[in-house]
Motif scaffolding. Sequence first.
Motif, PDB file in Angstrom:
ATOM      1  N   PHE A  19     -50.332 -32.656 -60.560  1.00 29.56           N
ATOM      2  CA  PHE A  19     -49.363 -31.962 -59.704  1.00 29.56           C
ATOM      3  C   PHE A  19     -50.084 -31.066 -58.712  1.00 29.56           C
ATOM      4  N   TRP A  20     -51.068 -30.298 -59.217  1.00 29.17           N
ATOM      5  CA  TRP A  20     -51.774 -29.362 -58.326  1.00 29.17           C
ATOM      6  C   TRP A  20     -52.611 -30.104 -57.305  1.00 29.17           C
ATOM      7  N   ILE A  21     -53.249 -31.209 -57.729  1.00 30.15           N
ATOM      8  CA  ILE A  21     -54.057 -31.988 -56.781  1.00 30.15           C
ATOM      9  C   ILE A  21     -53.160 -32.525 -55.667  1.00 30.15           C
ATOM     10  N   LEU A  37     -52.002 -29.755 -53.342  1.00 33.61           N
ATOM     11  CA  LEU A  37     -53.102 -29.314 -52.480  1.00 33.61           C
ATOM     12  C   LEU A  37     -53.306 -30.333 -51.350  1.00 33.61           C
ATOM     13  N   ALA A  38     -53.321 -31.618 -51.707  1.00 35.52           N
ATOM     14  CA  ALA A  38     -53.536 -32.667 -50.700  1.00 35.52           C
ATOM     15  C   ALA A  38     -52.430 -32.636 -49.646  1.00 35.52           C
ATOM     16  N   VAL A  39     -51.179 -32.496 -50.083  1.00 39.21           N
ATOM     17  CA  VAL A  39     -50.055 -32.452 -49.141  1.00 39.21           C
ATOM     18  C   VAL A  39     -50.229 -31.271 -48.186  1.00 39.21           C
ATOM     19  N   THR A  40     -50.650 -30.114 -48.746  1.00 39.63           N
ATOM     20  CA  THR A  40     -50.833 -28.927 -47.910  1.00 39.63           C
ATOM     21  C   THR A  40     -51.903 -29.182 -46.849  1.00 39.63           C
ATOM     22  N   ILE A  65     -55.397 -42.729 -50.431  1.00 41.71           N
ATOM     23  CA  ILE A  65     -56.125 -43.059 -51.654  1.00 41.71           C
ATOM     24  C   ILE A  65     -55.822 -42.005 -52.723  1.00 41.71           C
ATOM     25  N   GLY A  66     -55.813 -40.745 -52.283  1.00 46.01           N
ATOM     26  CA  GLY A  66     -55.470 -39.672 -53.222  1.00 46.01           C
ATOM     27  C   GLY A  66     -54.091 -39.880 -53.832  1.00 46.01           C
ATOM     28  N   ILE A  67     -53.127 -40.263 -52.985  1.00 44.57           N
ATOM     29  CA  ILE A  67     -51.764 -40.480 -53.474  1.00 44.57           C
ATOM     30  C   ILE A  67     -51.752 -41.605 -54.509  1.00 44.57           C
ATOM     31  N   VAL A 118     -50.603 -41.224 -58.306  1.00 43.13           N
ATOM     32  CA  VAL A 118     -49.472 -42.012 -58.793  1.00 43.13           C
ATOM     33  C   VAL A 118     -49.885 -42.865 -59.993  1.00 43.13           C
ATOM     34  N   LEU A 119     -51.131 -43.367 -59.982  1.00 43.69           N
ATOM     35  CA  LEU A 119     -51.610 -44.121 -61.140  1.00 43.69           C
ATOM     36  C   LEU A 119     -51.619 -43.225 -62.377  1.00 43.69           C
ATOM     37  N   GLY A 120     -52.071 -41.974 -62.185  1.00 44.05           N
ATOM     38  CA  GLY A 120     -52.060 -41.029 -63.300  1.00 44.05           C
ATOM     39  C   GLY A 120     -50.648 -40.791 -63.806  1.00 44.05           C
ATOM     40  N   PHE A 121     -49.729 -40.624 -62.858  1.00 38.69           N
ATOM     41  CA  PHE A 121     -48.330 -40.404 -63.200  1.00 38.69           C
ATOM     42  C   PHE A 121     -47.763 -41.601 -63.976  1.00 38.69           C
ATOM     43  N   LEU A 122     -48.132 -42.810 -63.516  1.00 43.24           N
ATOM     44  CA  LEU A 122     -47.678 -44.013 -64.208  1.00 43.24           C
ATOM     45  C   LEU A 122     -48.236 -44.060 -65.626  1.00 43.24           C
TER      46      LEU A 122
END
Lengths: 233, 108, 474
Positions: free
Chosen positions: C97-99, C102-105, C142-144, C148-152
């Motif tokens: 979530f934090w990564i 941060l990336a979105v920001t 790539i970050g997304i 998302v893989l982690g979330f999955l």
Amino acid sequence: MAEKKVSVWSDNRFWQRSATWVTGFASLLLIWLTFDTMGQITMGNQKDINNHITKRVPSATVINYKVEYKMNQRRGHEVPVIGGDDGKGDSLFKVKENFFGRDNYSQKEADALLHLGKLASQAKNCMDCHTLLGNGAYYAPDLTKAWLDPAWQKGGTMQAMTGKSTKEEAMAEFLQNPGKYPTHARMMPNLGITQKEAVGLVAFLKHMATIDTNGFPRGFGKIKEGVVYARSK
Amino acid sequence: MIEPLYIRPVIAINDFLPIFVSAAFILIFGLFYAGIVTMIKMKKMKKVYYILAYFFWGLQIYCTYFLTMTIHSQPFTVKAMIVAMIAYLSVPHIYFYLITKSEQRYEN
Amino acid sequence: MQGQSNFKYEGQKLASWYFTVAMILFGAQLLLGLVAAIQFIYPSFLYGILDFSIARMIHINALVVWMVYAMIGAVYYLLPDETGIEVVGIGIAKLLFWILTLAVTVVVLVFIFIQVGAADIKTIWFITEGREYLEAPRWADIGIVVVVLGFLANTFLTAIKGRRTGIMTVILSDMIALAGLYLAGMFFTDNISMDQYWWWWVIHLWVEATWEVMVGALAAYALIRVVGANRKVVEMWLWIEVAMLFGSGILGLGHHYFWIGTPEYWWEIGALFSALEPLPLVGMFVHVLYDWGKENGFKEKAGEDTSSNNTPALLWLVSNGFGNFLGAGVWGFFHTLPQVNIYTHGTQFTAAHGHLAFFGAYATILIAMFYMAVQGKYGIKKLRATFASKMAIFLITFGVVGMGVALTIAGYEQVLIARAQLGATWDAFFIAQNQTWMAQAMDWRLIMGVVTTVGFFYLVKDLLSISKNPKNVY
């Protein structure tokens, strides 16, 4: 299932399987169509032009040729015509036209120009004001057939404003200094487009005008002067 | 191979408004139709209102007919619209048939 | 979010973090939307500082990202509830979530302060990819994908370990498709037709297929929780919806392939499946209405209180049924047939459809999820609508519908003048833009945008304070 007679129509498993089959079938159909479409929209090359083969997305070397947008009898709508037409609306690939003073760009040179132009179109975010092939934002004009726009031709308002004598030079000049040539209260901002990038962008626009868009936009430039319809009768 | 012939007649200026309005009403009448059938199934309306529901479906058909004619559809679009209209007619009925079956199975 | 938390699971706490960021991005979307709307009327507003292209880019990206945040949050919220266990690997989930945040920001800051780059592949990697909706630079893509893989992984491991429900199965398979499709948007090509062919795989197959299925699953969950519908019946209907949505939505992709250089057979495919696409939306509408009425009937018979246990969530759920049908269905259908679309493609009609559909189909149900999270967080048995809840739903809906109507009028004028009569040239475009109908439509769009924003502030106030008002909590 012994307790009472149950219908397959109220069975969760049945519907789960149906959903899977429907999704799988639709996906397979899409993939099959995608293979076919990929074959049809792959970019052509100079050999196709030499062999008079009309591609939906032609070679980058079309920048060496005269480009028009004409009614095609067989297709029933306008199509791009490259290098003159045969009278029925099909391309002859004969008539050449200078592009920044030359009409002999090699495949490699033309590809490089198109590559630079496409990159510039993304790096400068064209799509967030303009539409390309009708997709994008609606703040500024559609650029699909911008190369053929009457405003940029000889005697057109845009070409006259920039003081240049060819449309490619006029377009390149405008792209580099949009603030100098306001066409509307809604001005294009200065995006730091360099001379080289501008040439690439114009090549990209000329190439885009040769893509067969199934007649979109319909009747492009059919009325040169803006006369707005008033209800007749 | 025979080259397909595509004809794209120009739409008359005065036809645009009727086209957009009829296209919108296809779905709006469709919603009325499905809504009334639902209310009847929920027993919030009497069965006699089925007449009203089918009346709306009829209006839907009329709008579809009007639309396909005004935009000068080719035979394929006409067929697609016929399929869509039959689907509209049957979907609420299929839906409530299934719902009744599943309620009998899971809620008694 | 302050105050003591009654969340039984850490996963639900994480969901509330996602929802909080989603609300902040929703606010950013409205703010930048207002800037862009003002620029339509006063083009010199922030000219050269925050040009329309930048304002509009952040407007649409904030929209997509807040909805993705809210969907991820919704999945984390219902995951422990459905499976009956804590999210597996919750520590990693929180780190992700934090990564992501941060990336979105960083991406947003680069959009605002650097804006554009040179025509170089470096720009695509580090500044902007410049393809509408997919402007996020490649590193962020790539970050997304990694996040998302982690979330999955989190959701899968949890679902395998815990109780297996139909809703979870639908969500999991949908999430794989959703994540996989994003890959279709991560390449560069000189061929603009090829570019747009795959671009639509992401855009269309997200918003008209996988997102709609996600909405179906969330609505199913909400119907069980808020209305008390029977799980077996709801889940069976969910599978039918999946079949109808994917059956019509996947090939409905054809309606984007009329004019981008792709072959003519897409006209037929696009027309047929577009005509069928509203069917599942009618189905979803009927379904919500029927279940709500039926459960009320049961309660009435039993002499129970018929009010729902979460009135604001229910109101938003019902507006989802209507909004999805109206925005995605009616507004989508009337310009989708190729004979009409050749005139409407690339006009304000699309903008009208976009505003109404994103709001009606997605914003509504996600806001309903926010209310369910508030209820869960404070352990409230019955949550009643406050004055602010009612103002929020009224003003936001009224505002968005108002914008949709204004943009429809603008689009209609554009079709008649710039397209049908003057043939879509540079001059034709500006002649149409200068007409009074267009100018006034843009005025109304701004006014309705302000109304929506006021509604948004009521929503924020309500989400933060509804739990503290004893009158509304039972």
